[in-house]
Write an enzyme that holds these catalytic residues in place. Structure first.
Site, PDB file in Angstrom:
ATOM      1  N   ARG A   1     -16.746 -21.935 -16.568  1.00  0.00           N
ATOM      2  CA  ARG A   1     -15.468 -22.051 -16.644  1.00  0.00           C
ATOM      3  C   ARG A   1     -15.161 -23.420 -15.612  1.00  0.00           C
ATOM      4  O   ARG A   1     -15.322 -23.263 -14.431  1.00  0.00           O
ATOM      5  CB  ARG A   1     -14.413 -21.078 -16.455  1.00  0.00           C
ATOM      6  CG  ARG A   1     -14.776 -20.355 -15.299  1.00  0.00           C
ATOM      7  CD  ARG A   1     -13.591 -18.907 -15.143  1.00  0.00           C
ATOM      8  NE  ARG A   1     -13.978 -18.112 -14.178  1.00  0.00           N
ATOM      9  CZ  ARG A   1     -13.716 -18.405 -12.687  1.00  0.00           C
ATOM     10  NH1 ARG A   1     -13.234 -19.418 -12.310  1.00  0.00           N
ATOM     11  NH2 ARG A   1     -14.014 -17.462 -12.065  1.00  0.00           N
TER      12      ARG A   1
ATOM     13  N   HIS B   1     -10.403 -18.593 -12.405  1.00  0.00           N
ATOM     14  CA  HIS B   1     -10.375 -17.574 -13.382  1.00  0.00           C
ATOM     15  C   HIS B   1      -8.856 -17.434 -14.002  1.00  0.00           C
ATOM     16  O   HIS B   1      -9.064 -17.020 -15.611  1.00  0.00           O
ATOM     17  CB  HIS B   1     -10.664 -16.245 -12.825  1.00  0.00           C
ATOM     18  CG  HIS B   1     -10.533 -14.964 -13.538  1.00  0.00           C
ATOM     19  ND1 HIS B   1     -11.429 -14.735 -14.363  1.00  0.00           N
ATOM     20  CD2 HIS B   1      -9.473 -14.020 -13.495  1.00  0.00           C
ATOM     21  CE1 HIS B   1     -11.092 -13.427 -15.036  1.00  0.00           C
ATOM     22  NE2 HIS B   1      -9.971 -13.171 -14.596  1.00  0.00           N
TER      23      HIS B   1
ATOM     24  N   TYR C   1     -14.383 -18.876  -3.273  1.00  0.00           N
ATOM     25  CA  TYR C   1     -15.738 -18.488  -3.751  1.00  0.00           C
ATOM     26  C   TYR C   1     -16.770 -19.227  -4.297  1.00  0.00           C
ATOM     27  O   TYR C   1     -18.024 -18.844  -4.598  1.00  0.00           O
ATOM     28  CB  TYR C   1     -15.590 -17.120  -4.389  1.00  0.00           C
ATOM     29  CG  TYR C   1     -14.916 -17.357  -6.070  1.00  0.00           C
ATOM     30  CD1 TYR C   1     -15.693 -17.817  -7.211  1.00  0.00           C
ATOM     31  CD2 TYR C   1     -13.534 -17.159  -6.160  1.00  0.00           C
ATOM     32  CE1 TYR C   1     -15.002 -17.797  -8.244  1.00  0.00           C
ATOM     33  CE2 TYR C   1     -12.886 -17.040  -7.167  1.00  0.00           C
ATOM     34  CZ  TYR C   1     -13.426 -17.645  -8.212  1.00  0.00           C
ATOM     35  OH  TYR C   1     -12.911 -17.674  -9.419  1.00  0.00           O
TER      36      TYR C   1
END
Length: 368
Positions: free
Chosen positions: A269, A273, A282
């Site tokens: 992706r 998110h 992260y």
């Protein structure tokens, strides 16, 4: 007559791919797909990408409250969607499956209307954004709870088997869903009962912020299929033709009564998110850039150009047409007006109960 003709082998160590990242055909068999189909795969991917980009603009403008980006997943989703028979087979998607529902035939305008929640929304503004569904196309409405749609998908497939309808169910989810009990209970039942279902895991390596290596002791999701008595396929999810061909094979396998399969599509992706996530916390920018260089849309465009099926001029025209359609869709959706508050009472019961009628009347008296 049931035939098990396999072109692709399960449980491979490397992801299945049929075209190189440079756009060269690399499969050990000839390309037999029509030019119209190949062009259509690209158009669907491009349409989903441009709609996804429009989502982000609408969210920043306050015209939708939440988005779960799908950019980077287009090849996996379009390949899977095009392998089904629209209005005959069933799809149980998850919240990132914008390209998949569109590939199955849901108009982009309907997808946008659901996210914007005006009177144009067929779900009457009573769902979170990114939760489309369609009775006509047999698309089960997206559910927010991770993996909660997988058991109902198996139930639907078992019904198809018992009634011998010749239908197949596909259920799609991310790698994070494979850490949920619903996934394991459902896939185990499907394997035991030989349900005509294909489980599609779009593995983008992150369950929100949790790396796949912290979710699973196995290197792939596909290898877990052996524990449930079904084949598992490990596919390059950035290769739309590979995704389509593998899905066509396993869907028809299920349709013939040969049971379920698990297909893992390795994707990435490109965005966070969701609009509520900061992915820089992260994952390193270098990782994102490396995957951007493998963009599935660019890869398919290179392939089509090498096949003599596409040109830069046509690409510019198609992009303009899609953007013009999106602009008109947004205008139409906004012009439909806001959803009346009283619509919350619709469709709760076939016949409204007295207490609901009383509440609705009270709401109207208050001028809402």
């Amino acid at each position: 007559m049931i035939q098990d003709t396999q072109r692709f082998q399960p449980f491979t160590q490397q992801p299945i791919s049929v075209m190189s990242e440079a756009g060269e055909w690399s499969a050990p068999f000839d390309l037999t797909l029509s030019g119209a189909l190949l062009r259509g795969l690209y158009r669907d991917m491009l349409g989903a990408r441009l709609l996804d980009e429009r989502y982000s603009k609408l969210q920043r403008m306050g015209k939708t409250s939440f988005i779960a980006a799908s950019s980077g997943h287009e090849a996996a989703q379009v390949g899977a969607g095009k392998a089904l028979r629209p209005g005959h087979d069933w799809l149980f998607p998850y919240y990132r499956d914008t390209a998949m529902v569109m590939a199955l035939g849901l108009p982009g305008k309907d997808v946008l209307a659901q996210a914007m929640a005006t009177r144009a929304d067929s779900s009457k503004g009573r769902q979170m954004p990114g939760h489309p569904g369609s009775r006509a196309l047999n698309i089960f409405t997206v559910a927010s709870a991770i993996a909660s749609h997988i058991p109902p998908a198996v139930g639907a497939a078992l019904s198809m088997k018992l009634r011998a309808t010749g239908q197949v169910t596909v259920t799609s989810f991310g790698d994070g869903a494979t850490s949920e009990g619903d996934f394991h209970a459902a896939i185990n039942l499907a394997g035991v009962q030989g349900a005509p279902i294909v489980f599609v895991c779009q593995n983008n390596r992150y369950a929100i912020s949790v790396d796949f290596r912290k979710q699973s002791a196995t290197d792939t999701v596909a290898e877990k299929a052996s524990a449930y008595g079904m084949p598992g396929y490990y596919v390059d999810g950035m290769d739309v033709v590979a995704c389509y061909l593998v899905m066509k094979e396993v869907v028809e396998r299920a349709r013939q009564g040969l049971g379920p399969a698990l297909v893992e599509m390795l994707v990435y992706r490109y965005g966070a998110h969701s609009s509520a996530d900061d992915d820089s916390r992260y994952r390193p920018r270098e990782e994102v850039d490396a995957w951007l260089a493998r963009d599935p849309i660019d890869r398919m465009r290179r392939f089509l150009i090498k096949q003599g099926l596409w040109s830069d001029a046509e690409d510019a025209d198609v992009r303009q047409d899609i953007n013009d359609s999106l602009n008109q869709a947004v205008r139409d959706i906004e012009a439909a007006g806001p959803v009346p508050t009283a619509w919350m009472f619709d469709d709760v019961f076939a016949e409204p109960t007295p207490h609901l009628l009383e509440q609705r009347d009270s709401l109207r008296e208050d001028g809402s």
